[in-house]
Design a protein around this motif. Structure first.
Motif, PDB file in Angstrom:
ATOM      1  N   PRO A   1      10.899  -2.863  -2.038  1.00  0.00           N
ATOM      2  CA  PRO A   1      10.895  -1.731  -1.214  1.00  0.00           C
ATOM      3  C   PRO A   1       9.632  -2.062   0.068  1.00  0.00           C
ATOM      4  CG  PRO A   1      10.233  -1.169  -3.513  1.00  0.00           C
ATOM      5  CD  PRO A   1      10.412  -2.502  -3.571  1.00  0.00           C
ATOM      6  N   HIS A   2       9.646  -1.464   1.010  1.00  0.00           N
ATOM      7  CA  HIS A   2       8.808  -1.995   2.210  1.00  0.00           C
ATOM      8  C   HIS A   2       7.840  -0.842   1.835  1.00  0.00           C
ATOM      9  CE1 HIS A   2      12.620  -3.780   3.684  1.00  0.00           C
ATOM     10  NE2 HIS A   2      11.821  -4.832   3.741  1.00  0.00           N
ATOM     11  N   ASP A   3       8.207   0.324   1.403  1.00  0.00           N
ATOM     12  CA  ASP A   3       7.294   1.530   1.344  1.00  0.00           C
ATOM     13  C   ASP A   3       7.556   1.990  -0.049  1.00  0.00           C
ATOM     14  OD1 ASP A   3       5.535   1.945   3.692  1.00  0.00           O
ATOM     15  OD2 ASP A   3       7.193   1.878   4.657  1.00  0.00           O
ATOM     16  N   THR A   4       6.499   2.197  -0.922  1.00  0.00           N
ATOM     17  CA  THR A   4       6.769   2.889  -2.439  1.00  0.00           C
ATOM     18  C   THR A   4       5.713   4.091  -2.160  1.00  0.00           C
ATOM     19  OG1 THR A   4       7.466   0.844  -3.538  1.00  0.00           O
ATOM     20  CG2 THR A   4       6.726   2.807  -4.951  1.00  0.00           C
ATOM     21  N   LEU A   5       6.519   5.438  -1.875  1.00  0.00           N
ATOM     22  CA  LEU A   5       5.745   6.576  -1.840  1.00  0.00           C
ATOM     23  C   LEU A   5       5.541   7.381  -3.305  1.00  0.00           C
ATOM     24  CD1 LEU A   5       7.341   7.976   1.352  1.00  0.00           C
ATOM     25  CD2 LEU A   5       5.379   6.286   1.143  1.00  0.00           C
TER      26      LEU A   5
END
Ligand SMILES: Nc1nc2c(ncn2[C@@H]2O[C@H](COP(=O)(O)OP(=O)(O)OP(=O)(O)O)[C@@H](O)[C@H]2O)c(=O)[nH]1
Length: 425
Positions: free
Chosen positions: A341-345
């Protein structure tokens, strides 16, 4: 409970009407009082059958008898599904299904009756201040009590240190404030206003490097955003709000209902998708979440969506088997898109206070968290925890939330937050 909406800064620091002596524990965070869920007017989060903010513990296991849901409570997973179970055809909600889906109002348990909300008179900063007023009242009255009594000496500094630590600011920022006063002002008269100004400066300086808008990079085709957190932190709601914002910015968004362990969560996301006019990929309740994530990325590639937001089931950070399952979702995504994932929030609920620190540690280790969203800064005296988190983890803080409405999630602004945290309200 029938709190009127105010401006964002105002809501962030809560109202003086609240009892400042709360210090909710993790369990109390599930207390409906800590996170009100009144009847949801237009623009508020759909909440299908959750009955508001509460721990999805035994009560919820009874409510949602699906096996999957119970896995995230007291039971050990029976098996891990395959990556792409051919029996479980992913599907997108069709208009007909959406019509069949009961309206959130119809499914929601009877909610406290609230009068029509008056139109908002204040902007986000006002709501933030109101939301944080429980935290700021604790801090500012504490500072005033200490600094109207005596000159600055070691005892006074010790009192201040205790106050800042009890407001969850963390040791680093606390030492910074106390250290500055010790170096510069011992033996002098110091007003409470001066101390509050120093406090605001330290908070802003600590958090400013962490202000980082969540940026979608369309060249990732798709940009994959995985959303993780404990039960009830506000993941699904945050995804719904982000989908609306991203769609409004011109992105083509696909939602993946990866909380496959709670039927209501799938429906909740479908309602958000309908509201934002973005497609939602779902699988039957209990399906393999990693497989769903995989297929969502494939679907986004085929259909040309430039961003995929993947919801996940809530899991307690001390349940290793559930955390391992999250690791599996990440591994499976990487099979298809190694950079994703490019962002893991990580979505964190402010009302849990210090527990947010152990959540951040565990989720960072397992899922490689790249940024934070802090929800429920409204109506808690524990808003200072964001300062401690920022100081300890130095993770970007993308958004903060001060309510259930779509406008209650805003890009994080350190100066705004610091002012609200130290505001006299
Ligand atoms: N007061 C308040 N409530 C919020 C905020 N953000 C989310 N909520 C509420 O918190 C409750 C839980 O939100 P969800 O989005 O369902 O949480 P989740 O993390 O997806 O929960 P699970 O599916 O159980 O893991 C809902 O009633 C939301 O409306 C916020 O900033 N303030």
């Amino acid at each position: 409970m029938a709190e009127k909406k105010k401006g964002f800064m105002s809501r962030l620091f809560g109202g003086k009407s609240h009892d400042p002596v709360d210090e909710p524990t993790y369990d109390k965070a599930r207390d409906p009082d800590a996170s009100p869920n009144p009847a949801i007017p237009e623009g508020k989060a759909p909440d299908l059958g959750r009955g508001g903010d509460r721990e999805r513990a035994a009560a919820n296991a009874e409510e949602d008898s699906e096996a999957g849901d119970a896995r995230f409570l007291n039971q050990v997973p029976e098996e891990e599904g395959g990556v792409a179970d051919e029996d479980e055809e992913p599907r997108q909600t069709t208009p007909a299904e959406e019509k069949r889906a009961p309206a959130p109002e119809a499914e929601r348990p009877p909610a406290p009756q609230t009068p029509e909300e008056p139109p908002r008179k204040r902007g986000f900063f006002g709501r933030l201040t109101e939301g944080l007023s429980r935290t700021s009242t604790k801090l500012t009255t504490g500072v005033t009590d200490i600094f109207t009594k005596k000159k600055l000496d070691e005892d006074t500094l010790e009192e201040l240190e205790d106050l800042l630590l009890s407001a969850d600011l963390g040791t680093g920022p606390t030492e910074e404030v106390v250290g500055r006063l010790r170096r510069e002002r011992v033996g002098q008269d110091v007003t409470d206003e001066e101390v509050k100004a120093i406090l605001a400066e330290v908070v802003a300086d600590t958090l400013r490097p962490l202000e980082k808008p969540l940026a979608v990079n369309p060249s990732h085709a798709p940009h994959v955003i995985l959303v993780v957190g404990v039960n009830g932190a506000g993941k699904t709601t945050t995804i719904g709000k982000l989908a609306s914002k991203m769609k409004a910015e011109g992105h083509s968004v696909l939602l993946a209902a990866g909380d496959t362990f709670r039927a209501a969560a799938i429906e909740q996301l479908a309602v958000w998708g309908e509201r934002a006019n973005v497609p939602v990929l779902t699988k039957p309740n209990g399906a393999d979440a990693a497989g769903l994530a995989y297929e969502a990325i494939e679907k986004a590639r085929t259909e040309g969506h430039d961003v995929v937001l993947i919801d996940t089931a809530g899991r307690l950070q001390n349940r290793s088997e559930l955390m391992d399952e999250l690791g599996k979702i990440v591994r499976v995504i990487k099979k298809l898109a190694p950079e994703a994932p490019h962002d893991t929030l990580l979505v964190l609920d402010a009302t849990v206070g210090q527990n947010a620190i152990s959540q951040a540690s565990a989720f960072t280790e397992i899922a490689g968290v790249t940024g934070l969203v802090m929800t429920k800064l409204d109506g808690t005296a524990r808003g200072g925890i964001l300062v401690a988190l920022g100081d300890k983890f130095e993770l970007p803080i993308h958004y903060i939330g001060v309510g259930e409405g779509i406008d209650d999630l805003r890009p994080f602004d350190a100066g705004e937050f610091a002012r609200a945290l130290t505001a006299d309200v």
